[in-house]
Design an enzyme around this catalytic site. Structure first.
Site, PDB file in Angstrom:
ATOM      1  N   ASP A 384       0.863  -1.180   0.000  1.00 53.68           N
ATOM      2  CA  ASP A 384       0.000   0.000   0.000  1.00 53.68           C
ATOM      3  C   ASP A 384       0.903   1.234   0.000  1.00 53.68           C
ATOM      4  OD1 ASP A 384      -2.942   0.890   0.572  1.00 53.68           O
ATOM      5  OD2 ASP A 384      -1.641   2.160   1.824  1.00 53.68           O
ATOM      6  N   GLU A 427      -4.878   2.203  -3.787  1.00 55.40           N
ATOM      7  CA  GLU A 427      -3.423   2.224  -3.840  1.00 55.40           C
ATOM      8  C   GLU A 427      -2.836   0.928  -3.294  1.00 55.40           C
ATOM      9  OE1 GLU A 427      -5.354   4.109  -2.004  1.00 55.40           O
ATOM     10  OE2 GLU A 427      -4.558   4.518  -0.014  1.00 55.40           O
TER      11      GLU A 427
END
Lengths: 526, 298
Positions: A384, A427
């Protein structure tokens, strides 16, 4: 009705052959009758022709006789012989000077008292003439000369109103005469008297009995068709002239004709069969090819057909069919390409071109099966981007997207060929990697992290340094695939949380203790 | 007889054809090229004489002379001579020649002048193989009459006599009439020929033949023919003159009553010229006095 053209063509060929054979057979049998009939006509015509020839020869001989009779000097000299009693030297000399050229056999001049004035050695002729004159006024008659027939024409000689005698000229039907007529009539001539053949141009026929039955005669076991040749006013009524044609030659002619008919029939039938076969082959071959292609198309294939340069209807149809197949093939290729694109778009992320979460569901069981089969470790590397919200806020969403794209490109570059990279959230990214040790996943994760750190994203001349936190977990092979995935993501996420919690830009492996070995679990399971 | 009659038209046709040919030729081709020529035609025997004299005649007259008369058997005979004489005009000067003396009637009828040329012996001919070489006048006449029919009777072989006669110019005196004056007196069983060549041919053919012809006939070397003497006298001019040889005829030239000077000159040359004497000797001709003989007009 026959179902296929091939069968129809074969049937037509058989019909044609049959028709030809029947026609030829009919011709053969009919021609047999015609030949026999023609042979009879020919014999009759030849005998008429011979009659005509004899008539012509007779007239010619009569003309010669009249020429001699009308010669004034001959008359004078005969007159001298008869009335004055001179010897025949002058007459003979004159006659030979004047008439030796005449194409006749014998010359005779008789006085009224029967004395021979010319032709002393022809006493037999003189006797025949005297005998004939005593019973008939006819100027032509026939007499036997040896085995031949002698045609005799005569004319009385008058001088100064008184009859001095007769002039007689002869023409003989001897062997050479028979041969001459054989040349153009093609048949045999027989001079017969009292049932015996006296003379003939047929070898070995002479002195054989002449027995006629139904217009046929048998000589030496061979049959001849016989016709009489009329000799008008024969003195010797026992003399006959006959014309005959060998039946053997007729039959040979018939046989020859039969062979020709048979040969024609066989040739014709062979030619028709050959033509039929060629037609069947030429017609059937492209049709069979078309049938095969059609069946193949029906099964879902689109085979390649070679076009030919031949211009007949069937080949034109084949060519059209080939064009049609080519068009279908191109359409199919387009459909496949579109389908592939659709499929690709269904499993990839439109921004990063990485696999999406949906594809993860598809791929995971296969990778898990592979790991199970090969006793390998399937690592899930979950990452992430750190402070992504701040990047968006600070540089804009477009710059955020470019940062995501930058990471995606790095992941593609770093990961191995058999690794799968997914974007599973805004993300969040996941790499599934099958390895032979648990450390490999960790190494890969570290490599990703450090590479990203060292390679900031460049957005419109702005360098944006981005980092990522990575959590790694390994698949629990004892679980079912779906559960295993859930478990993998769960533990990886736990490890990711731990990495974030520890200050981001670091890699955490779950379980954090190294004593946890998934293979132990696998062993338990197996 | 029937046959003879049948042959007459053919002979007539032959004669007409030849006459047309001969005179037609003269009046067209010859007439153009030899405008000034003197033309003579007639009997074959006289033609032989004129033909032999031709060069001398042309010298005498200074003019070309054209003669027709060869082969009398084809019809150019005494009648043709009379016809030729009658065709004489101022621009086309002609004369004729005949082998027989013309009768007074004939001369008056055609208004002719006769110019006697010569006496020609009439030869009595037999086959060369015949042993008889001499006969008396009476024997000759008996043979021609048919009183003697076999040579045996006159000292020859046993062989029938084949009598051959040529009784031409029957209306004119002299010639064969010196043998027998009338055709009826001749033996019936004889060969009567139409020409001298036919006569010679028949004698050639029959070893027992006897015939007659003029002495100017040109025999071929192959001819098996001979002339016999009469009472020991041969057919010579001398014997004619002496009267010892009895058979002869007279050949003459003839003109119209108004002959041209050149024609007269030509005939005179023929009658009296040295060339004629030579020819006369060759053929045993007896030249006659060159006096023109003109009969009184009726």
């Amino acid at each position: 009705m026959l179902p296929t053209y091939r069968l129809r063509l074969i049937a037509y060929t058989i019909l044609l052959v049959s028709f030809l054979t029947i026609t030829m057979a009919y011709t053969y049998y009919y021609s047999r009758d015609v030949i026999l009939e023609e042979a009879e006509n020919s014999v009759t015509n030849a005998s008429l022709l011979l009659n005509g020839n004899i008539e012509r020869e007779k007239k010619e001989l009569q003309r010669y006789t009249e020429i001699v009779r009308d010669d004034l000097r001959i008359k004078e000299y005969v007159f001298m012989l008869v009335k004055v009693g001179t010897d025949n030297e002058a007459l003979t000399s004159l006659y030979h000077r004047q008439y030796d050229w005449l194409p006749v056999k014998r010359h005779l001049i008789l006085g009224t008292n029967g004395t021979i004035l010319l032709g002393n050695k022809h006493e037999d002729l003189a006797n025949a003439v005297k005998k004939h004159i005593s019973i008939s006024e006819e100027r032509v008659f026939y007499s036997r000369l040896g085995n031949a027939i002698e045609m005799i024409t005569w004319a009385p000689v008058y001088y100064q109103g008184s009859r001095l005698g007769v002039i007689a000229l002869t023409h003989v039907f001897d062997h050479s005469w028979l041969e001459k007529h054989y040349q153009y009539s093609g048949g045999y001539l027989f001079i017969e008297s009292n049932g015996v053949i006296l003379l003939s141009n047929l070898p070995d026929a002479e002195n054989k009995p002449f027995i006629l039955k139904d217009g046929m005669m048998n000589i030496s076991d061979e049959f001849y068709q016989i016709r009489p040749i009329s000799l008008s006013s024969k003195q010797d009524t026992s003399l006959h002239l006959w014309y005959g044609v060998s039946m053997r030659s007729l039959l040979a002619k018939l046989e020859r004709h039969s062979r020709i008919v048979l040969l024609l029939t066989l040739s014709g039938a062979g030619a028709i069969l050959w033509l039929g076969l060629i037609i069947v082959r030429n017609f059937n071959k492209p049709l069979s090819e078309l049938m095969r292609i059609t069946r193949s198309v029906a099964k879902g294939h689109l085979p390649v057909m070679t076009q030919t340069k031949k211009k007949n209807e069937i080949h034109m149809l084949s060519n059209q069919f080939a064009v049609m197949l080519q068009a279908l093939r191109e359409k199919q290729e387009e459909i496949d390409r579109v389908h592939q694109e659709l499929e690709q778009s269904a499993i990839t992320d439109s921004l990063t071109q990485l696999y999406n979460r949906r594809h993860l569901q598809d791929v995971f069981p296969r990778l898990m099966a592979q790991a199970q089969r090969d006793h390998l470790y399937l690592a899930g590397i979950l990452m992430d981007l750190d402070h992504f919200k701040q990047i968006n806020d600070q540089h804009g969403h477009l710059a955020g997207d470019q940062c995501l794209t930058h990471l995606s490109q790095l992941l593609r570059d770093i990961s191995r060929t058999n690794d799968y990279v997914f974007r599973i959230g805004g993300e969040e990214f996941l790499v599934l990697s099958v390895n032979d040790s648990p450390k490999a996943g960790q190494i890969l994760g570290e490599k990703i992290r450090s590479t990203l750190e060292q390679h900031p994203a460049s957005v419109k001349d702005t360098i944006i340094t981005i980092t990522t936190s990575i959590g790694i977990s390994h698949v629990n092979n004892s679980l079912h695939a779906e559960e295993a995935l859930t478990s993998l993501l769960y533990y990886a996420d736990k490890a990711l949380y731990q990495a974030k919690a520890n200050g981001r830009n670091q890699v955490k492996l779950y379980p954090l203790q190294t004593e946890h070995d998934p293979r132990t679990i696998w062993n338990n399971v197996s | 007889m029937l046959t003879a009659c049948k042959n007459t038209p053919a002979l007539m046709t032959q004669f007409i054809c030849f006459a047309c040919l001969a005179f037609g030729f003269h009046s067209s081709a010859v007439g153009d090229n030899t405008k000034d020529a003197l033309m003579g035609a007639g009997a074959h025997f006289a033609w032989i004489v004129f033909d032999a004299l031709k060069e001398d005649l042309e010298k005498a007259t200074g003019r070309e002379t054209i003669l027709f008369g060869e082969n009398s058997m084809l019809g150019v005979g005494c009648n043709a001579g009379i016809k030729a004489a009658k065709q004489n005009t101022l621009t086309h000067e002609t004369f004729g020649f005949v082998c027989c003396p013309l009768s007074d009637d004939e001369i008056n009828k055609h208004q002719l002048i006769v110019y006697p040329l010569a006496k020609e012996p009439v030869l009595i001919l037999t086959h060369k193989s015949n042993p008889v070489n001499n006969l008396s006048i009476e024997q000759v006449r008996s043979i021609f009459r048919g009183d003697i029919t076999n040579w045996e009777e006159v000292g020859g072989d046993v062989r029938p006599i084949v009598l051959i006669s040529r009784l031409h110019c029957k209306s004119r005196p002299g010639h064969w009439k010196t043998i027998l004056p009338d055709a009826k007196e001749f033996r019936q069983e004889r060969l009567n020929v139409k020409s001298a060549s036919a006569m010679v041919q028949r004698i050639n053919d029959f070893k027992g033949a006897m015939g007659h012809t003029g002495s100017t006939w040109k025999f071929k070397p192959t001819d098996e023919v001979k002339a016999i003497t009469i009472d020991g006298y041969g057919p010579t001019a001398k014997n004619l003159k002496s009267g010892a040889y009895p058979f002869y005829r007279q050949m003459s030239a003839i003109t119209t009553r108004t002959p041209s000077t050149d024609v007269i000159k030509l005939i005179k040359e023929a009658q009296t010229g040295p060339a004629f004497r030579r020819v006369a000797e060759q053929y045993q001709l007896l030249p006659l006095m060159p006096k023109p003989h003109i009969t009184s007009q009726k």
